[in-house]
Design an enzyme around this catalytic site. Structure first.
Site, PDB file in Angstrom:
ATOM      1  N   ASP A  84     -10.804  16.417  -0.222  1.00  0.00           N
ATOM      2  CA  ASP A  84     -11.148  15.482  -1.303  1.00  0.00           C
ATOM      3  C   ASP A  84     -11.771  16.277  -2.438  1.00  0.00           C
ATOM      4  O   ASP A  84     -12.808  16.920  -2.258  1.00  0.00           O
ATOM      5  CB  ASP A  84     -12.125  14.420  -0.777  1.00  0.00           C
ATOM      6  N   ASP A 175      -6.362  13.116  -6.000  1.00  0.00           N
ATOM      7  CA  ASP A 175      -7.472  14.016  -5.679  1.00  0.00           C
ATOM      8  C   ASP A 175      -7.781  14.135  -4.193  1.00  0.00           C
ATOM      9  O   ASP A 175      -8.813  14.689  -3.824  1.00  0.00           O
ATOM     10  CB  ASP A 175      -8.735  13.556  -6.418  1.00  0.00           C
ATOM     11  N   GLU A 176      -6.917  13.620  -3.322  1.00  0.00           N
ATOM     12  CA  GLU A 176      -7.181  13.771  -1.896  1.00  0.00           C
ATOM     13  C   GLU A 176      -5.879  13.850  -1.113  1.00  0.00           C
ATOM     14  O   GLU A 176      -4.852  13.333  -1.536  1.00  0.00           O
ATOM     15  CB  GLU A 176      -8.051  12.625  -1.372  1.00  0.00           C
ATOM     16  N   CYS A 502      -1.528 -10.907   6.501  1.00  0.00           N
ATOM     17  CA  CYS A 502      -0.808 -11.769   5.568  1.00  0.00           C
ATOM     18  C   CYS A 502      -0.551 -13.111   6.244  1.00  0.00           C
ATOM     19  O   CYS A 502       0.000 -13.176   7.340  1.00  0.00           O
ATOM     20  CB  CYS A 502       0.508 -11.119   5.151  1.00  0.00           C
ATOM     21  N   CYS A 505       3.637 -13.866   6.765  1.00  0.00           N
ATOM     22  CA  CYS A 505       4.447 -13.183   7.774  1.00  0.00           C
ATOM     23  C   CYS A 505       3.620 -12.554   8.886  1.00  0.00           C
ATOM     24  O   CYS A 505       4.167 -12.094   9.875  1.00  0.00           O
ATOM     25  CB  CYS A 505       5.314 -12.106   7.121  1.00  0.00           C
ATOM     26  N   HIS A 520       4.075  -5.554  -0.843  1.00  0.00           N
ATOM     27  CA  HIS A 520       4.269  -6.673   0.066  1.00  0.00           C
ATOM     28  C   HIS A 520       4.290  -7.989  -0.694  1.00  0.00           C
ATOM     29  O   HIS A 520       5.077  -8.881  -0.385  1.00  0.00           O
ATOM     30  CB  HIS A 520       3.147  -6.681   1.105  1.00  0.00           C
ATOM     31  N   HIS A 524       7.448 -10.931  -1.028  1.00  0.00           N
ATOM     32  CA  HIS A 524       7.372 -12.384  -0.876  1.00  0.00           C
ATOM     33  C   HIS A 524       7.743 -13.096  -2.173  1.00  0.00           C
ATOM     34  O   HIS A 524       8.339 -14.172  -2.148  1.00  0.00           O
ATOM     35  CB  HIS A 524       5.968 -12.798  -0.434  1.00  0.00           C
TER      36      HIS A 524
END
Length: 585
Positions: A84, A175-176, A502, A505, A520, A524
């Site tokens: 990081d 940055d990681e 969710c 689903c 996601h 939908h």
């Protein structure tokens, strides 16, 4: 002996029954305790208390069995490192302008900051904080404008170093990154500590920037470890079970990636869980109250078991770009800013070789309310002209309003082009590059604004008469820094129940999966649009017939108040309860 006791417990179940019996009270000496327990047991049969005790006993067995299964999956053979960069944006700006060294500085402006250096953090200044508040905390704070090209350049330099140690490293943001250094340790006959030091030195030589690292047997622990000795430090967690369990036992649950403020509140206030060790102590409640996958996640955290496999290459399902500025209602400025974002988004789409059908416009008002409008076109679009044409119509419907953020996102890509990109990504080894429009800072902040937002969506079926199939009208609700709960209001809710699941689903996604959650929702959204488009003709004719009958019968009918269902009025699911209770915070 054990078998005899077990047989006795089966023959006399009241012996294990938890009663409130005690002989500590005066005058109860010599009372037959077994008789009292037997009577209480017999008289409690069929009661709600007995049913609750049986359910809890059942879930304790479920939890014990699942803990054994998860323990069998523990893998201590891999060595993972999480790298990081230290205050990345601020460090890059200081490297470009040495006069900022030692002075409190933040990247961003008065409306919002993306990150702050460590001198500013001592005053309480942090990422995702409005600049005017940061200036109040630190009057001498220096603001530096955001320069994504510069950050991307230095990120690419750091990734060249990462690739030497793990060609398939996982880039979590600019940055990681996560690296599997197991093979490198074997080849060089070095320890994880030595490789981490060597890698950090290499990043400094290549970029002039410092970074922190955490080494552990899995990615979950490695991320926690990288934050312990920041800045410019490292922490090594030995790959043995005793060290791992000792480390995780006293760790606050908030330190785990994927557990945000809302989930922390549920675990702490509802279940009395503050540390990871207490998750195991309350495992029966975890299994009783949460879904199977969410319970597995919590139990895995309690056991300090995380992912050790190398993630597969995935083709992105959406590309977005957004910018924050001082709140303004100047329409000329807003349309100019919209054109800039459309051009940047078009450039990113063409760079990826993708075209999409669904365009989403996101607006954040001066009062920090989020309005979202989405449209799906009859053809795939990627050019600046097409994006701007649709986006301008969506923006026009919102004006006049004072706005402080504009964002555009394209999704529902051409499947053939997505397949080509997947084949191309699979053939090319290495980490997936991130575009400047999908930058994630230390606190999940994109361009100074938290990308995890809450918004309500409704589908009234409006149409603007242009080359667009459907326009989605969207209601707005205040944002939340840590809990994403986009929802289809009224008829169909899309809620991240328990902060993970969710409601449509049932898929599970932790809060830090920002891009995946956006993708996601787009799925939908597109699915909803396609269903509406396929049935619009048949529904129109049916509605006309219904309206005729309604007009004929309206004078004869009397309005009757619908009776509420006994089940709905008495109980609500635990997931919905937590979501509703969280809306009051």
């Amino acid at each position: 002996m054990a078998n005899t006791e077990t047989a006795g417990d089966t023959a006399r179940p009241w012996q294990s029954y938890n009663t409130v019996y005690t002989n500590a009270k005066a005058g109860m000496e010599g009372v037959d305790k077994e008789k009292v327990q037997r009577v209480v047991y017999e008289m409690s049969k069929g009661s709600q208390c007995e049913a609750h005790r049986r359910r809890l006993s059942h879930y304790q067995k479920v939890a014990d069995r699942r803990l054994l299964e998860l323990e069998a999956m523990r893998d201590l053979s891999r060595v993972w490192i999480h790298v990081d960069m230290d205050a990345f944006y601020a460090a890059v700006e200081t490297l470009s302008d040495p006069s900022l060294q030692g002075k409190p500085m933040a990247v961003g402006g008065m409306s919002m900051i993306s990150t702050a250096n460590y001198e500013a953090r001592r005053f309480g200044v942090r990422a995702a904080m409005p600049g005017f508040i940061a200036r109040k905390l630190c009057p001498e704070l220096i603001f530096v404008p955001i320069d994504f090209k510069k950050y991307t350049y230095y990120s690419d330099l750091a990734r060249k170093v990462f690739q030497k140690y793990d060609p398939k490293f996982l880039a979590a943001s600019l940055d990681e990154a996560y690296l599997d250094i197991t093979e490198v340790c074997k080849e060089k006959c070095s320890t994880g500590e030595e490789i981490a030091k060597e890698l950090r030195d290499g990043v400094y030589e290549e970029t002039g920037l410092t970074c922190s690292a955490g080494v552990a047997p899995n990615r979950l622990l490695a991320k926690v470890c990288s934050d312990i000795n920041k800045p410019n430090g490292q922490f090594i967690l030995p790959s043995n079970r005793m060290a791992v369990m000792t480390f995780i036992s006293s760790l606050p649950v908030r330190k785990i990636g994927g557990i945000g403020k809302v989930t922390e509140h549920i675990l702490r206030d509802a279940l009395g869980i503050n540390t990871c060790e207490e998750i195991l102590q309350k495992s029966s409640y975890i299994c009783a109250l949460f879904s199977h996958s969410t319970a597995d996640f919590f139990l895995s955290v309690g056991l300090a078991i995380g992912r050790t496999d190398t993630p597969e290459v995935r083709v992105r399902k959406s590309i977005s770009n957004e910018r924050t500025f001082s709140a303004t209602g100047d329409e000329a400025f807003l349309y100019h800013k919209l054109a800039e974002i459309a051009e940047m988004l078009s450039t990113d789409l063409q760079k990826e070789g993708l075209c999409g059908r669904t365009l989403t416009l996101k607006l954040k008002t001066a009062s920090f309310e989020v309005h979202t409008r989405a449209v799906t076109s009859q053809k795939y679009i990627c050019s600046t002209e097409d994006i701007l044409k649709h986006a301008a119509k969506l923006l026009k419907a919102e004006l006049p309003v004072s706005i402080r953020l504009i964002g555009l996102r394209v999704s529902q890509f051409d499947e053939e082009k997505k397949k080509e990109k997947l084949d191309e990504s699979t053939s090319n080894a290495g980490a997936e590059k991130m575009n400047s429009n999908d930058i994630k800072t230390e606190d999940n902040v994109q361009n100074g604004v938290s990308p995890i937002l809450r918004a309500g969506y409704s589908f009234p079926g409006q149409s603007d008469g242009s080359n667009m199939d459907r326009v989605i009208s969207v209601t707005s609700t205040p944002t939340h820094d840590d809990f994403a709960s986009p929802s289809f209001s009224r008829k169909e809710l899309l809620l991240w129940m328990e902060d993970y699941k969710c409601s449509i689903c049932g898929i599970e996604m932790p809060p830090d999966f920002v891009e995946e959650r956006q993708e996601h929702f787009d799925f939908h959204l597109a699915e909803k649009l396609q269903k509406e488009e396929s049935g619009i003709d048949s529904r129109t004719s049916m509605l006309r017939q219904r309206n005729v009958h309604k007009d004929q019968d309206s004078s004869r009918r009397k309005h009757k108040k619908p009776k509420s269902s006994p089940k709905e009025s008495k109980h609500i699911p635990i997931d919905v309860f937590f979501v509703k209770s969280n809306q009051n915070f």
